[in-house]
Each structure stands twice: as structure tokens, then as C-alpha cells.
Scaffold this motif. Structure first.
Motif, PDB file in Angstrom:
ATOM      1  N   LYS A  47      81.249 -60.268 -12.559  1.00  0.00           N
ATOM      2  CA  LYS A  47      80.966 -59.046 -11.803  1.00  0.00           C
ATOM      3  C   LYS A  47      81.707 -57.839 -12.372  1.00  0.00           C
ATOM      4  O   LYS A  47      81.358 -56.700 -12.071  1.00  0.00           O
ATOM      5  CB  LYS A  47      81.339 -59.223 -10.331  1.00  0.00           C
ATOM      6  CG  LYS A  47      80.363 -60.123  -9.587  1.00  0.00           C
ATOM      7  CD  LYS A  47      80.671 -60.128  -8.104  1.00  0.00           C
ATOM      8  CE  LYS A  47      79.695 -61.017  -7.350  1.00  0.00           C
ATOM      9  NZ  LYS A  47      80.066 -61.101  -5.920  1.00  0.00           N
ATOM     10  N   ASN A  50      79.368 -55.437 -14.786  1.00  0.00           N
ATOM     11  CA  ASN A  50      78.556 -54.289 -14.361  1.00  0.00           C
ATOM     12  C   ASN A  50      79.178 -53.572 -13.161  1.00  0.00           C
ATOM     13  O   ASN A  50      78.482 -52.902 -12.403  1.00  0.00           O
ATOM     14  CB  ASN A  50      77.106 -54.679 -14.089  1.00  0.00           C
ATOM     15  CG  ASN A  50      76.942 -55.538 -12.862  1.00  0.00           C
ATOM     16  OD1 ASN A  50      77.922 -55.978 -12.277  1.00  0.00           O
ATOM     17  ND2 ASN A  50      75.709 -55.753 -12.464  1.00  0.00           N
ATOM     18  N   LEU A  52      80.104 -54.537 -10.400  1.00  0.00           N
ATOM     19  CA  LEU A  52      79.768 -54.996  -9.062  1.00  0.00           C
ATOM     20  C   LEU A  52      81.044 -55.430  -8.341  1.00  0.00           C
ATOM     21  O   LEU A  52      81.105 -55.453  -7.108  1.00  0.00           O
ATOM     22  CB  LEU A  52      78.803 -56.185  -9.169  1.00  0.00           C
ATOM     23  CG  LEU A  52      77.641 -56.263  -8.204  1.00  0.00           C
ATOM     24  CD1 LEU A  52      76.959 -54.930  -8.010  1.00  0.00           C
ATOM     25  CD2 LEU A  52      76.636 -57.286  -8.690  1.00  0.00           C
ATOM     26  N   LEU A  80      75.209 -46.114 -12.231  1.00  0.00           N
ATOM     27  CA  LEU A  80      73.844 -46.505 -11.866  1.00  0.00           C
ATOM     28  C   LEU A  80      73.065 -46.999 -13.078  1.00  0.00           C
ATOM     29  O   LEU A  80      72.392 -48.024 -13.031  1.00  0.00           O
ATOM     30  CB  LEU A  80      73.105 -45.337 -11.203  1.00  0.00           C
ATOM     31  CG  LEU A  80      73.711 -44.834  -9.902  1.00  0.00           C
ATOM     32  CD1 LEU A  80      72.865 -43.702  -9.334  1.00  0.00           C
ATOM     33  CD2 LEU A  80      73.854 -45.941  -8.875  1.00  0.00           C
ATOM     34  N   ARG A  83      74.350 -50.429 -14.116  1.00  0.00           N
ATOM     35  CA  ARG A  83      73.862 -51.562 -13.330  1.00  0.00           C
ATOM     36  C   ARG A  83      72.388 -51.832 -13.577  1.00  0.00           C
ATOM     37  O   ARG A  83      71.918 -52.956 -13.449  1.00  0.00           O
ATOM     38  CB  ARG A  83      74.125 -51.317 -11.846  1.00  0.00           C
ATOM     39  CG  ARG A  83      75.601 -51.409 -11.529  1.00  0.00           C
ATOM     40  CD  ARG A  83      75.839 -51.401 -10.046  1.00  0.00           C
ATOM     41  NE  ARG A  83      77.267 -51.450  -9.761  1.00  0.00           N
ATOM     42  CZ  ARG A  83      77.837 -50.837  -8.745  1.00  0.00           C
ATOM     43  NH1 ARG A  83      77.087 -50.108  -7.923  1.00  0.00           N
ATOM     44  NH2 ARG A  83      79.122 -50.939  -8.539  1.00  0.00           N
ATOM     45  N   LYS A  84      71.672 -50.783 -13.944  1.00  0.00           N
ATOM     46  CA  LYS A  84      70.274 -50.954 -14.293  1.00  0.00           C
ATOM     47  C   LYS A  84      70.169 -51.747 -15.602  1.00  0.00           C
ATOM     48  O   LYS A  84      69.319 -52.609 -15.761  1.00  0.00           O
ATOM     49  CB  LYS A  84      69.650 -49.564 -14.447  1.00  0.00           C
ATOM     50  CG  LYS A  84      68.170 -49.512 -14.672  1.00  0.00           C
ATOM     51  CD  LYS A  84      67.702 -48.074 -14.465  1.00  0.00           C
ATOM     52  CE  LYS A  84      66.258 -47.893 -14.824  1.00  0.00           C
ATOM     53  NZ  LYS A  84      66.031 -47.868 -16.269  1.00  0.00           N
ATOM     54  N   PHE A  88      72.070 -58.545 -12.371  1.00  0.00           N
ATOM     55  CA  PHE A  88      72.909 -59.597 -11.806  1.00  0.00           C
ATOM     56  C   PHE A  88      72.086 -60.536 -10.932  1.00  0.00           C
ATOM     57  O   PHE A  88      71.272 -60.103 -10.119  1.00  0.00           O
ATOM     58  CB  PHE A  88      74.028 -58.960 -10.973  1.00  0.00           C
ATOM     59  CG  PHE A  88      74.937 -59.959 -10.315  1.00  0.00           C
ATOM     60  CD1 PHE A  88      75.940 -60.580 -11.039  1.00  0.00           C
ATOM     61  CD2 PHE A  88      74.774 -60.281  -8.976  1.00  0.00           C
ATOM     62  CE1 PHE A  88      76.772 -61.509 -10.428  1.00  0.00           C
ATOM     63  CE2 PHE A  88      75.613 -61.212  -8.366  1.00  0.00           C
ATOM     64  CZ  PHE A  88      76.610 -61.825  -9.100  1.00  0.00           C
ATOM     65  N   SER A  90      72.631 -63.632  -8.270  1.00  0.00           N
ATOM     66  CA  SER A  90      73.752 -64.220  -7.534  1.00  0.00           C
ATOM     67  C   SER A  90      73.565 -65.719  -7.340  1.00  0.00           C
ATOM     68  O   SER A  90      72.500 -66.282  -7.549  1.00  0.00           O
ATOM     69  CB  SER A  90      73.911 -63.535  -6.189  1.00  0.00           C
ATOM     70  OG  SER A  90      72.782 -63.783  -5.398  1.00  0.00           O
ATOM     71  N   PHE A 106      60.663 -52.679  -5.610  1.00  0.00           N
ATOM     72  CA  PHE A 106      61.848 -51.935  -5.163  1.00  0.00           C
ATOM     73  C   PHE A 106      62.541 -51.199  -6.307  1.00  0.00           C
ATOM     74  O   PHE A 106      62.757 -49.986  -6.237  1.00  0.00           O
ATOM     75  CB  PHE A 106      62.825 -52.919  -4.502  1.00  0.00           C
ATOM     76  CG  PHE A 106      64.062 -52.288  -3.934  1.00  0.00           C
ATOM     77  CD1 PHE A 106      64.061 -51.747  -2.663  1.00  0.00           C
ATOM     78  CD2 PHE A 106      65.249 -52.251  -4.672  1.00  0.00           C
ATOM     79  CE1 PHE A 106      65.203 -51.182  -2.127  1.00  0.00           C
ATOM     80  CE2 PHE A 106      66.393 -51.675  -4.143  1.00  0.00           C
ATOM     81  CZ  PHE A 106      66.366 -51.140  -2.869  1.00  0.00           C
ATOM     82  N   GLY A 107      62.861 -51.934  -7.369  1.00  0.00           N
ATOM     83  CA  GLY A 107      63.602 -51.338  -8.482  1.00  0.00           C
ATOM     84  C   GLY A 107      62.857 -50.179  -9.121  1.00  0.00           C
ATOM     85  O   GLY A 107      63.381 -49.055  -9.206  1.00  0.00           O
ATOM     86  N   ILE A 110      62.842 -47.135  -6.756  1.00  0.00           N
ATOM     87  CA  ILE A 110      64.060 -46.338  -6.613  1.00  0.00           C
ATOM     88  C   ILE A 110      64.386 -45.570  -7.882  1.00  0.00           C
ATOM     89  O   ILE A 110      65.048 -44.542  -7.835  1.00  0.00           O
ATOM     90  CB  ILE A 110      65.291 -47.181  -6.177  1.00  0.00           C
ATOM     91  CG1 ILE A 110      65.557 -48.272  -7.188  1.00  0.00           C
ATOM     92  CG2 ILE A 110      65.131 -47.740  -4.793  1.00  0.00           C
ATOM     93  CD1 ILE A 110      66.853 -48.993  -6.928  1.00  0.00           C
ATOM     94  N   HIS A 111      63.907 -46.076  -9.026  1.00  0.00           N
ATOM     95  CA  HIS A 111      64.151 -45.321 -10.248  1.00  0.00           C
ATOM     96  C   HIS A 111      63.020 -44.347 -10.558  1.00  0.00           C
ATOM     97  O   HIS A 111      62.987 -43.755 -11.638  1.00  0.00           O
ATOM     98  CB  HIS A 111      64.375 -46.281 -11.416  1.00  0.00           C
ATOM     99  CG  HIS A 111      65.653 -47.051 -11.288  1.00  0.00           C
ATOM    100  ND1 HIS A 111      66.886 -46.451 -11.366  1.00  0.00           N
ATOM    101  CD2 HIS A 111      65.903 -48.361 -11.039  1.00  0.00           C
ATOM    102  CE1 HIS A 111      67.828 -47.360 -11.189  1.00  0.00           C
ATOM    103  NE2 HIS A 111      67.265 -48.525 -10.980  1.00  0.00           N
ATOM    104  N   ARG A 191      62.875 -59.671  -9.896  1.00  0.00           N
ATOM    105  CA  ARG A 191      63.342 -58.394  -9.379  1.00  0.00           C
ATOM    106  C   ARG A 191      64.346 -57.770 -10.348  1.00  0.00           C
ATOM    107  O   ARG A 191      64.297 -56.567 -10.638  1.00  0.00           O
ATOM    108  CB  ARG A 191      63.999 -58.656  -8.022  1.00  0.00           C
ATOM    109  CG  ARG A 191      64.320 -57.452  -7.214  1.00  0.00           C
ATOM    110  CD  ARG A 191      64.915 -57.875  -5.894  1.00  0.00           C
ATOM    111  NE  ARG A 191      66.191 -58.554  -6.094  1.00  0.00           N
ATOM    112  CZ  ARG A 191      66.745 -59.363  -5.199  1.00  0.00           C
ATOM    113  NH1 ARG A 191      66.139 -59.624  -4.060  1.00  0.00           N
ATOM    114  NH2 ARG A 191      67.913 -59.920  -5.430  1.00  0.00           N
ATOM    115  N   VAL A 195      63.668 -53.787 -13.609  1.00  0.00           N
ATOM    116  CA  VAL A 195      64.242 -52.485 -13.952  1.00  0.00           C
ATOM    117  C   VAL A 195      64.627 -52.412 -15.437  1.00  0.00           C
ATOM    118  O   VAL A 195      65.434 -51.573 -15.820  1.00  0.00           O
ATOM    119  CB  VAL A 195      65.442 -52.115 -13.046  1.00  0.00           C
ATOM    120  CG1 VAL A 195      64.991 -51.938 -11.624  1.00  0.00           C
ATOM    121  CG2 VAL A 195      66.549 -53.146 -13.118  1.00  0.00           C
TER     122      VAL A 195
END
Ligand SMILES: Nc1ncnc2c1ncn2[C@@H]1O[C@H](COP(=O)(O)OP(=O)(O)O)[C@@H](O)[C@H]1O
Ligand SMILES: [Mg+2]
Lengths: 282, 293
Positions: A47, A50, A52, A80, A83-84, A88, A90, A106-107, A110-111, A191, A195
Motif C-alpha cells: 500500500k 500508491n 493507499l 490522484l 493511484r490511477k 490496487f 484488495s 465508475f473509474g 470519475i476521470h 474495475r 482506468v
């Protein structure tokens, strides 16, 4: 040049020093496995790559993580886009509280990716995966004529890429939480990929999955490694031996050994690595 | 559970029945439309129009919610998602403390601060020509707006405290999943967390709303208690709870007076029940939408 270089990285939670001066390179276009007994700091290290890790309370990070030569902990670094670029996955898949379709959309949404940019993104994706049919011609044609056709196309392509399309194509509007855990993890992978990351960090991504789903994820990783740098934390040596090209052994927050997977996992130099591999310490 | 629910249900039924029986005398002598829609309240002359009081109740509550809902939800989002744990640990007990202050204290405080403040801004705002603000008329400050502000402040802690809890109960992993794709914190709140939190926030707002509808003491002290149909937020008003509290037990020799006040109580109860029921239905729909995604 290695994609990711970790230099003198120290991480502590409050007064608890978890990572003690880690310096290591992670090679490009390979699967790097981070192994070590539980609690040794694998998740923390992953983590940190990036940032996180900064979501944890009272965490302190010292040292550098260079990605393509830029220190991600530079105060001016853009968190930002980092992280793009560095996705990651989990340990326990966590679908976003929305439909399967919206999880993938979603990704890009938002971008602000839409219309032509989506088509460009898909073309690029196809160049990366020539022997893998992620974007069938008929779908591509409907994308031109339908409203929101581009986003539909993108969702389909990434679901195909993650090997989930055939299982969910008739219920894209269903809440993602209704999928099985194995399907949720592949959804999370799709997901993450949506991005356009360059690096995929995966924290024991198969530990909560059944053997069949675990195998599917492993196969995805082996296919993806040509185009992405993959860093995989794994708690099973067998998995590391099956798919890793490079390996890093962590023990009590220190990096004991690193190198080609065949060497670290089968013929290590360090005594502690030997002990871990033979099951004496766990 | 079932026994408790049945008990609560029958209690509500008994209260409604008792209020209905006691207000029957006035319902028998006057048509309901006159009682609900007539604006003149002159008990000694036998005229009991509750229209201004019903309207005042709805207005003062609406003003309170318009102020309280956006501010308290934003504060809650800040506390739950942006503030450090240490700040949260210090502020939340204070918020809960605010919820425990007796209404009369809010009332006194309102009289001392909000009422003069409203009196001060009334001519300024009035001259801007906003319809609901009156036309630059003189205001004593004892007004709908003062009542709404005091109520809003009383409702804040209720909404904030529940909303913060709702956000904190969303699994950490949802944030992680969203942020790890490069979403900003606000995008994460708005597009990911909000979906899970929405039913809880709606519940918090409903709770605040029913508290505002029935709140008596603090409103009574700042709202002016003049029986007119208010035409601007700077006009005084006379909401139902204040009407009942101020008059019940006095001048009971006037025929039908107590019956009229109990009718007011019945109407208040029915309004609250109606809104709570509507809110329940909304809540069920939101919950269904969230789970369907
Ligand atoms: N948020 C946290 N706060 C305090 N200590 C933590 C936190 N997360 C992990 N730790 C501690 O840091 C050490 C390493 O944790 P972690 O990186 O999760 O190890 P691993 O993934 O190898 O099991 C453990 O001793 C754990 O207890
Ligand atoms: Mg771990």
C-alpha cells in the motif's frame, strides 16, 4: 530501468516501526511476489507504493518510492494520477455499492472519459492483447449507433478481459454484491483495469477465493503481465512458485532476500529464507 | 418485539381516540372545513379557525429543515470523512451534548440572540424585494424566521450525530476501492459512500423533522405567538404546539375552547403521523433502490 524503485522506505504506525529501511527494485512487465510470514509488513509495503497507506491513522512514511523515476512521496506529486497509474486489488474483494455495470463504468466516469476517448482506450487495449478477443466486431458496431454505446462497449471489454463477461452479461444491472466472492474479485480486477493502470498491486487476491476462482485469477495475471507490472502479495508459496517471475522475502519488516523467483523460492542464499521456505518459520 | 410493537401501536391508537372524543363537541357544532380553513381565532366569540396555526407549524418546520439539512449533512460529511480521528473524538461528544440541552435553554438563548439578529436584518433583507421577506416592514424579531433558526439549531445535533454514525459504518474497503482508482475524496463520498449512506441519512432527517414539528417550548418563546396567517418570514406566527401550550388550562369556561385545543392537538398528531409515514415509505423506496443498485 526498473518501473518501481523503493529506496530506504520506513513506515511506522504510531510508535510501531513496521517497515525498517527497505531498498529494492521491482522489475517491469513481470509478476513480483512479496512473501513472508503474516504480520511482517507485506500489505504495508504494497500500500506504500500508491500511497493507499495514508488512509491509515497515524501512519508515518520515510524514504522514497520512485515510479518511472519520480518520487511518489514528493510533496508536489499528484496523488490522484499516481493511484490511477498504480491500481490496487484488495485481499477481500469489495464491490462498490452499485450495479455490475456501474462498478466498471465508475473509474472512467470519475476521470471524465467518454465518447471518442473510450474508443481510443479500447483500441489501445486491443493492441495490448492481440491474441485475446476483448472487443468483438458486432459489439463495436452497436457502440457506434447506440446512445451510451461507448460505455457499454468499455464495460463489455473489461469484463471480457477479466474473464467475467459470459457469467454476467445478462445481469449487468444487478448489484455487484450479489456475485460470488470469486466473481467479485474478477470484477474488482476489471474495475482496476478500467482506468488504464500500468502497475497492479494485488494483496493476497486469492486468499478468500475457492480454488477454481483462484486459478482463474492466476491465469488472468499471467496473461496481463506482458502489459502491466504486477506486484503480488501471497501467503502461499505454491502460488508464488506457480506464477511469480521475481520474488521478495520480507521478515519482521526487513527485506531479507530478493531476486528471480526460481532462486529465492527454490534455492535461497539466506538462512532465514531457507527456514521460511522449508516451513520452519511461518 | 411483537408485543412491544403492538403496545406502541395501541398506545398511539388510544391517544388518537381520546383526542378525537374530546374534540368531538366542536366537530359536531362546526364543519371541519371551517375549523381547518378559517383564519379567525376568537374563542370568546365562538370562532375557532385553526388555519393560521397549521400553516405556521408547517412554515416554521420547513424553514428549520431548509437551514438544518444541508448544513448538518455537510458538517457530518466533514466530521466523518475529512476530519482526523482525534478531532472527531473531541467534537462528537460536544454534538451529543448539544442534543441534551433542554429546549427552554435554546428558547432563552434565541430570545437573547436570534430575535435581535432577525429584527436587525429584517429591514435590510426586506428592501431587497424578495417576496417571502416582506417589503421592508418593521419586525420585532419574534418571527417565523427566528423560530426556524432556533429549531434548526436544535435539529443539527440529531442529524449530525446519526449521519456521522452512518458514514462510519460504511466499510473502510469501499473508500479504499474508490480512492485506489484515483477518485477524489469528494467523488468517493458523492458516488460511492452516499449510496450506502442514503437510507441512514434519510432516517436522520426524518428524525430531525419530527422533532422540529412537535417542538414546543423553544419555538413558543421566539415565534411571537400572534394569530395571523404569516405573509413573510419576518412576521410572527403561532404554531400548533405553542397554541396548545399557551392556552390549555386557561379560560376553560369559554364553551368549546378546550375542545378546540384538543382538536389542534389531534391535527398536530395527525400531521406528524402523516409525515412519518410518508418518510417511512420514502425510506423503503431508497433502500430498495440502493440494494438494486
Ligand atoms: N492500521 C494499523 N495500525 C497499527 N498497526 C498496524 C496497522 N496495520 C498493520 N499494523 C501492524 O503492522 C504490522 C504489519 O502489518 P501488515 O503490513 O498488514 O502485515 P502482513 O500483510 O504481512 O500480514 C503488523 O504487526 C500489524 O499489526
Ligand atoms: Mg496482509
Amino acid at each position: 530501468m526498473p518501473h518501481i524503485s523503493i529506496r530506504n522506505l520506513k513506515v511506522s504506525y504510531g510508535a510501531h516501526n513496521v517497515l525498517k529501511d527497505i531498498t529494492v527494485d521491482i522489475p517491469d512487465g513481470q509478476i513480483t511476489a512479496i512473501i513472508g510470514p503474516s504480520g511482517c509488513g507485506k500489505t504495508t509495503l504494497l500500500k506504500s507504493l500508491n500511497r493507499l497507506i495514508e488512509l491509515q491513522e497515524e501512519v508515518k512514511v520515510n524514504g522514497k518510492v520512485l515510479i518511472d523515476g519520480d518520487n511518489v512521496y514528493d510533496p508536489q506529486a499528484d496523488i490522484l494520477s499516481l493511484r490511477k497509474k498504480v491500481g490496487f486489488l484488495s485481499q477481500k474483494p469489495c464491490p462498490l455499492p452499485m450495479s455490475i455495470y456501474d462498478n466498471i463504468a465508475f473509474g472512467p466516469r470519475i476521470h471524465g472519459v467518454k465518447g471518442k476517448q473510450i474508443l481510443e482506450q479500447i483500441e489501445e487495449l486491443e493492441k495490448h492483447c492481440p491474441n485475446n478477443e476483448v472487443c468483438p466486431a458486432n459489439t463495436r458496431n452497436t457502440a457506434r449507433t447506440h446512445k451510451n454505446g461507448e460505455m457499454d462497449l468499455l464495460v463489455e471489454c473489461y469484463l471480457r478481459l477479466a474473464g467475467l463477461w459470459d457469467e454476467v452479461k445478462d445481469r449487468l444491472r444487478m448489484p455487484a454484491s450479489k456475485l460470488s466472492v470469486g466473481q467479485q474479485q474478477r470484477l474488482a480486477l476489471a474495475r482496476t483495469l478500467s482506468v488504464k493502470p500500468e502497475v497492479i498491486l494485488a494483496d493476497e487476491p486469492t486468499s478468500s477465493l475457492d480454488p477454481v476462482s483462484a486459478r482463474l485469477i492466476e491465469e488472468q495475471f499471467q496473461m496481463l503481465k506482458q502489459n502491466y507490472t504486477i506486484v503480488l502479495v501471497t501467503h502461499t508459496l505454491r502460488q508464488a512458485r506457480r506464477i511469480a517471475d521475481h520474488a521478495i522475502f520480507l521478515y519482521l519488516g526487513e527485506m531479507i532476500e530478493q531476486g528471480p523467483a526460481s532462486k529465492v523460492l527454490c534455492a535461497p542464499c539466506e538462512a532465514k529464507t531457507c527456514a521460511y521456505i522449508s516451513g520452519e518459520i511461518s | 418485539m411483537l408485543v412491544a410493537a403492538a403496545f406502541a401501536g395501541s398506545l398511539a391508537f388510544i391517544v388518537i381516540l381520546a383526542l378525537y372524543l374530546r374534540s368531538k363537541p366542536i366537530l359536531d357544532t362546526k364543519p371541519l372545513s371551517e375549523l381547518l380553513l378559517n383564519s379567525s381565532w376568537l374563542p370568546s366569540q365562538g370562532s375557532f379557525g385553526l388555519y393560521p396555526a397549521i400553516l405556521s407549524t408547517l412554515y416554521v418546520t420547513a424553514i428549520a429543515m431548509m437551514i438544518a439539512v444541508p448544513l448538518s449533512i455537510l458538517s457530518a460529511i466533514y466530521l466523518a470523512e475529512y476530519a482526523k480521528e482525534s478531532l472527531r473524538r473531541r467534537v462528537l461528544p460536544l454534538v451529543d451534548l448539544l442534543a441534551g440541552i433542554p429546549p427552554v435553554v435554546y428558547g432563552v438563548w434565541g430570545v437573547l440572540t436570534i430575535v435581535p439578529f432577525v429584527a436587525y436584518i429584517a429591514p435590510v433583507v426586506g428592501s431587497l424585494g424578495i417576496p417571502a421577506a416582506g417589503a421592508g416592514r418593521y419586525s420585532t424579531g419574534f418571527s417565523l424566521l427566528a423560530g426556524g433558526i432556533v429549531l434548526a439549531i436544535m435539529v443539527f445535533p440529531v442529524i449530525i450525530s446519526i449521519t456521522v454514525q452512518v458514514f462510519r459504518s460504511v466499510p473502510f474497503e469501499v473508500r479504499e476501492a474508490s480512492l485506489s482508482m484515483g477518485a477524489t475524496q469528494w467523488q468517493t463520498v458523492k458516488h460511492a459512500l452516499m449510496r450506502v449512506a442514503l437510507p441512514g441519512i434519510a432516517a436522520a432527517v426524518i428524525l430531525g423533522f419530527s422533532r422540529a414539528l412537535g417542538e414546543t417550548m423553544a419555538v413558543l418563546m421566539v415565534v411571537g405567538n400572534v394569530f395571523i396567517v404569516p405573509s413573510s418570514v419576518f412576521d410572527p406566527a403561532y404554531p400548533l404546539p405553542a397554541l396548545i401550550a399557551n392556552n390549555y388550562g386557561e379560560m376553560m369556561s369559554i364553551p368549546l375552547y378546550d375542545s378546540a385545543l384538543l382538536l389542534a392537538a389531534l391535527i398536530l398528531l395527525l400531521i406528524i403521523l402523516m409525515f412519518t409515514l410518508a418518510a417511512r415509505l420514502i425510506l423503503i423506496r431508497i433502500e430498495r433502490r440502493v440494494t438494486v443498485g
